[in-house]
Design an enzyme around this catalytic site. Sequence first.
Site, PDB file in Angstrom:
ATOM      1  N   CYS A 130       0.808  -1.228   0.000  1.00 17.87           N
ATOM      2  CA  CYS A 130       0.000   0.000   0.000  1.00 17.87           C
ATOM      3  C   CYS A 130       0.840   1.277   0.000  1.00 17.87           C
ATOM      4  CB  CYS A 130      -0.947  -0.010   1.202  1.00 17.87           C
ATOM      5  SG  CYS A 130      -0.181  -0.618   2.711  1.00 17.87           S
ATOM      6  N   HIS A 243      -2.942   6.227   4.692  1.00 16.86           N
ATOM      7  CA  HIS A 243      -1.509   6.286   4.997  1.00 16.86           C
ATOM      8  C   HIS A 243      -0.968   7.648   4.551  1.00 16.86           C
ATOM      9  CE1 HIS A 243      -1.698   2.142   5.927  1.00 16.86           C
ATOM     10  NE2 HIS A 243      -0.967   1.621   4.961  1.00 16.86           N
TER      11      HIS A 243
END
Length: 348
Positions: A130, A243
């Site tokens: 990710c 994130h």
Amino acid sequence: MDKKYKVAVAGATGAVGREMLKTLYERNFPVSEVIPLASARSAGNAVPFGDEELTVRELKEDSFAGIDLALFSAGGSVSEKFAPCAAHSGCVVIDNSSAWRMDPRCPLVVPEVNAQALRDQKGIIANPNCSTIQMVVVLKPILDAAGLERVVVSTYQAVSGTGQKGIEELERQVRDLFNGRDTENSVYPHRIAFNILPHIDVFLENEYTREEMKMVNETRKILSMPDLRVTATCARVPVFYGHSESVNVETARKLTARDCRALLARAPGVRVIDNPAENLYPLAIDAAGEDDTFVGRIREDESIENGLNMWIVADNLRKGAALNAVQIAEELVKMDLVRVPDRNVFMD
Ligand code: A2P
């Protein structure tokens, strides 16, 4: 009539698996049938697909007969065991785990960056980590415009990256603390609530974590730059979704902050939010639920000749996982590559 595909989602009850089902539905992926697979524990349970409820089946070696495409997000060991079975059945796998990412037989793909690598697919395609996905979406236009010499990244990663159990651990600890109770940690080695852990995945012999080395090795593979200098520090923060990354880029040729902003404003999948005068910059809470990768705080690194600093944020369950996997599936359809050229490649 346009072709429709039989699609399986392995790990359909998990945080990413549910997002995969949602993304397939929302993007109107041409499905004739969707088959949710998970462990025996969840067989018979229902998972949502649009307005429908689908019944979860147990993932088994023979689950893939007659299935065209499978999206996997059930962990590395499940992918290691079952992805070859799927490919052997003629089903193309897009795997979200780290099991196949560095295997030379498997393209590692972010469609905005290296969709052409899909032409070499042999039945298992890897979806990158990710944190790597959101970084390379931004690095690629910079590479094309000014060359890349070195990348230094520090991440601030949400608990949903650990799956449903990470989300539940943060929720439980916050509730316990507000109620004056002691907290317990079972998912992370220390309390994550109101804390930051400089530790994601296991420590390796070189004293980096595996997550940090994934960022180094996967960035090199995706950009086809095996010698690119990349170094990473990955931290887990008490954020549920999204994130964030501080990225320092050293380019081969000068790229001003202004030109970089203009370049990224035109880049596919990227949205520039960079107006410090109005306190506008990318935030995890704004990126959650969104498809784009957000970039801001773009400024020149005054300590080197050709350097830029920036702040990159994306929804780790969407662009960082489910959306990227579905975009790979869409590219395969567009390129007419939903087929396994040789069913025995992974049967060693
Ligand atoms: P289950 O819910 O039946 O345990 P997360 O990343 O959110 O923790 O989700 C992990 C996903 O992987 C879940 O859908 C989980 O199913 C699935 N899974 C875990 N272990 C297995 C296994 N051995 N076989 C099939 N699916 C598995």
